[in-house]
Design a protein around this motif. Structure first.
Motif, PDB file in Angstrom:
ATOM      1  N   LEU A 248     -52.332 -31.057   1.360  1.00 52.23           N
ATOM      2  CA  LEU A 248     -53.100 -31.282   2.577  1.00 52.23           C
ATOM      3  C   LEU A 248     -52.287 -30.901   3.811  1.00 52.23           C
ATOM      4  CD1 LEU A 248     -55.927 -32.362   3.264  1.00 52.23           C
ATOM      5  CD2 LEU A 248     -54.889 -34.625   3.572  1.00 52.23           C
ATOM      6  N   ARG A 249     -51.022 -31.275   3.815  1.00 57.77           N
ATOM      7  CA  ARG A 249     -50.166 -30.932   4.959  1.00 57.77           C
ATOM      8  C   ARG A 249     -49.977 -29.422   5.059  1.00 57.77           C
ATOM      9  NH1 ARG A 249     -44.872 -33.968   4.781  1.00 57.77           N
ATOM     10  NH2 ARG A 249     -45.978 -35.532   6.020  1.00 57.77           N
ATOM     11  N   ALA A 250     -49.745 -28.779   3.921  1.00 57.09           N
ATOM     12  CA  ALA A 250     -49.550 -27.327   3.933  1.00 57.09           C
ATOM     13  C   ALA A 250     -50.807 -26.617   4.420  1.00 57.09           C
ATOM     14  CB  ALA A 250     -49.159 -26.836   2.540  1.00 57.09           C
ATOM     15  N   ALA A 251     -51.970 -27.069   3.965  1.00 53.58           N
ATOM     16  CA  ALA A 251     -53.226 -26.439   4.378  1.00 53.58           C
ATOM     17  C   ALA A 251     -53.507 -26.686   5.854  1.00 53.58           C
ATOM     18  CB  ALA A 251     -54.370 -26.966   3.521  1.00 53.58           C
ATOM     19  N   ARG A 252     -53.243 -27.891   6.312  1.00 57.73           N
ATOM     20  CA  ARG A 252     -53.439 -28.188   7.735  1.00 57.73           C
ATOM     21  C   ARG A 252     -52.533 -27.324   8.595  1.00 57.73           C
ATOM     22  NH1 ARG A 252     -50.840 -33.547   9.400  1.00 57.73           N
ATOM     23  NH2 ARG A 252     -49.080 -32.111   9.303  1.00 57.73           N
ATOM     24  N   ASN A 253     -51.272 -27.197   8.185  1.00 55.03           N
ATOM     25  CA  ASN A 253     -50.335 -26.381   8.953  1.00 55.03           C
ATOM     26  C   ASN A 253     -50.741 -24.914   8.963  1.00 55.03           C
ATOM     27  OD1 ASN A 253     -48.872 -28.661   9.463  1.00 55.03           O
ATOM     28  ND2 ASN A 253     -47.152 -28.147   8.123  1.00 55.03           N
ATOM     29  N   GLU A 254     -51.271 -24.439   7.816  1.00 51.27           N
ATOM     30  CA  GLU A 254     -51.698 -23.044   7.765  1.00 51.27           C
ATOM     31  C   GLU A 254     -52.847 -22.801   8.739  1.00 51.27           C
ATOM     32  OE1 GLU A 254     -53.045 -19.654   4.492  1.00 51.27           O
ATOM     33  OE2 GLU A 254     -52.022 -21.489   3.850  1.00 51.27           O
ATOM     34  N   ALA A 255     -53.808 -23.727   8.777  1.00 55.67           N
ATOM     35  CA  ALA A 255     -54.919 -23.586   9.723  1.00 55.67           C
ATOM     36  C   ALA A 255     -54.406 -23.636  11.167  1.00 55.67           C
ATOM     37  CB  ALA A 255     -55.953 -24.681   9.483  1.00 55.67           C
ATOM     38  N   SER A 256     -53.475 -24.541  11.443  1.00 53.53           N
ATOM     39  CA  SER A 256     -52.909 -24.639  12.794  1.00 53.53           C
ATOM     40  C   SER A 256     -52.160 -23.369  13.170  1.00 53.53           C
ATOM     41  CB  SER A 256     -51.963 -25.845  12.873  1.00 53.53           C
ATOM     42  OG  SER A 256     -52.650 -27.055  12.657  1.00 53.53           O
ATOM     43  N   MET A 257     -51.451 -22.806  12.208  1.00 57.57           N
ATOM     44  CA  MET A 257     -50.688 -21.581  12.460  1.00 57.57           C
ATOM     45  C   MET A 257     -51.618 -20.428  12.810  1.00 57.57           C
ATOM     46  SD  MET A 257     -48.150 -19.646   9.793  1.00 57.57           S
ATOM     47  CE  MET A 257     -49.503 -19.439   8.622  1.00 57.57           C
ATOM     48  N   TYR A 258     -52.723 -20.296  12.079  1.00 57.59           N
ATOM     49  CA  TYR A 258     -53.695 -19.244  12.395  1.00 57.59           C
ATOM     50  C   TYR A 258     -54.229 -19.434  13.817  1.00 57.59           C
ATOM     51  CZ  TYR A 258     -53.991 -17.924   7.434  1.00 57.59           C
ATOM     52  OH  TYR A 258     -53.709 -17.484   6.170  1.00 57.59           O
ATOM     53  N   ALA A 259     -54.551 -20.664  14.158  1.00 59.73           N
ATOM     54  CA  ALA A 259     -55.135 -20.933  15.475  1.00 59.73           C
ATOM     55  C   ALA A 259     -54.152 -20.611  16.595  1.00 59.73           C
ATOM     56  CB  ALA A 259     -55.582 -22.391  15.553  1.00 59.73           C
ATOM     57  N   LYS A 260     -52.918 -21.079  16.477  1.00 56.66           N
ATOM     58  CA  LYS A 260     -51.953 -20.889  17.567  1.00 56.66           C
ATOM     59  C   LYS A 260     -51.520 -19.444  17.703  1.00 56.66           C
ATOM     60  CE  LYS A 260     -47.679 -22.195  17.190  1.00 56.66           C
ATOM     61  NZ  LYS A 260     -46.433 -22.936  16.953  1.00 56.66           N
ATOM     62  N   ASN A 261     -51.624 -18.657  16.620  1.00 59.22           N
ATOM     63  CA  ASN A 261     -51.257 -17.247  16.684  1.00 59.22           C
ATOM     64  C   ASN A 261     -52.481 -16.333  16.845  1.00 59.22           C
ATOM     65  OD1 ASN A 261     -48.192 -17.002  16.212  1.00 59.22           O
ATOM     66  ND2 ASN A 261     -48.814 -18.467  14.646  1.00 59.22           N
ATOM     67  N   HIS A 262     -53.611 -16.950  17.201  1.00 58.92           N
ATOM     68  CA  HIS A 262     -54.836 -16.219  17.548  1.00 58.92           C
ATOM     69  C   HIS A 262     -55.277 -15.273  16.429  1.00 58.92           C
ATOM     70  CE1 HIS A 262     -53.795 -17.832  21.453  1.00 58.92           C
ATOM     71  NE2 HIS A 262     -52.685 -17.133  21.463  1.00 58.92           N
ATOM     72  N   SER A 263     -55.238 -15.781  15.199  1.00 57.98           N
ATOM     73  CA  SER A 263     -55.603 -14.964  14.048  1.00 57.98           C
ATOM     74  C   SER A 263     -57.083 -15.120  13.708  1.00 57.98           C
ATOM     75  CB  SER A 263     -54.765 -15.367  12.835  1.00 57.98           C
ATOM     76  OG  SER A 263     -55.251 -14.753  11.660  1.00 57.98           O
TER      77      SER A 263
END
Length: 281
Positions: A248-263
């Motif tokens: 859950l943490r890994a998936a949440r971080n992946e979604a956050s990473m996409y958002a902050k890097n405008h992917s």
């Protein structure tokens, strides 16, 4: 008038430990065997219930700086270590379960010196069984890429070691695995967020991919260099071995990473997070 002596690049190592006692001796021996020795090695223990395993480092010849802290996480642990070697020319991010070939630092620094546009360089990592102290016939990572369905994966993971023969030259990768990666100070300084190198909101998982993404967006290159090699144990072998909390943490971080890097892949990341949250996939 005699010429000033040439500048010798300085190298610091950062390692974050957590219950890493079974790896530490092999980790220390591999660093001690480097043909070019690091100028400082910062070990940050993040909340090991019993950190006495670090006492074995007392006999090491390495220039060690050991911090024993509460469980601050991988991101903050690296940031605290980086503050202690921030002035060094190069920083080697190294997991306690990653063991580098003796020529790694020498080769990696020489490559970085000759290629000033490179921000991060990572080796070919081969899986290692710490219980038997045996390298396995399995690639661990040659960098991080986008795989099926747009998901971010370790390139070549699980393939036989013979698959590494296809790499004959340094090659650009989107991201690197911080189990073993050498970073250039100028590149790292150029991507700070609110003074942080690693995003501490991630705690752990995907923080290295996020850093490599920011470095790439800033115009630096992330490189996999096949002449650089190392071994990596890796704490888990497949998603099935990861707890729901970790997934859950890994998936949440992946979604956050996409958002902050405008992917544009932010939707995929969000769906992955929801699949874990709602269906425990």
């Amino acid at each position: 008038m005699p010429a000033a002596p040439a500048h010798v690049p300085t190298v610091g190592v950062i390692t974050v430990t957590h219950n890493s006692g079974r790896f530490l001796d092999t980790y220390l021996r591999a660093l001690e065997a480097q043909t070019t020795q690091p100028d400082r090695v910062v070990i940050v223990d993040s909340g090991s219930p019993d950190s006495s395993f670090l006492d074995q480092a007392d006999s090491s010849s390495l220039p060690l700086d050991i911090l024993r802290l509460q469980n601050v996480g991988f991101s903050k642990g690296n940031n605290l270590g980086w503050e202690r070697i921030r002035a060094f020319d190069y920083v080697l991010f190294l997991n306690p379960d990653a063991f580098l070939a003796p020529d790694f630092i020498a080769r990696a620094v020489a490559y970085m010196q000759a290629n000033p546009k490179v921000g991060l360089v990572t080796p070919s990592l081969i899986r290692y069984d710490i219980a038997t102290k045996t390298p396995l016939d399995m690639v661990d990572s040659t960098g991080v890429v986008r795989g099926r369905y747009g998901l971010i994966v370790e390139r070549d993971q699980g393939l036989p070691v013979a698959a590494l023969s296809k790499y004959t030259e340094p090659n650009v990768v989107p991201w690197v695995c911080a189990a073993a990666a050498l970073g250039r100070r100028e590149a790292l300084e150029s991507v700070l967020e609110n003074g942080e190198l690693f995003d501490e909101s991630f705690f752990m998982y995907k923080e290295d991919t996020d850093l490599a993404w920011r470095i790439r967006r800033a115009g630096w290159l992330n490189i996999h260099h096949p002449a650089l090699t190392g071994l990596h144990c890796r704490g888990w072998q497949s998603r099935k071995q990861m707890s729901r909390t970790v997934r859950l943490r890994a998936a949440r971080n992946e979604a956050s990473m996409y958002a902050k890097n405008h992917s544009p892949y932010v939707l995929i990341g969000t769906l992955k997070y929801l699949s874990v949250l709602l269906f425990d996939l």
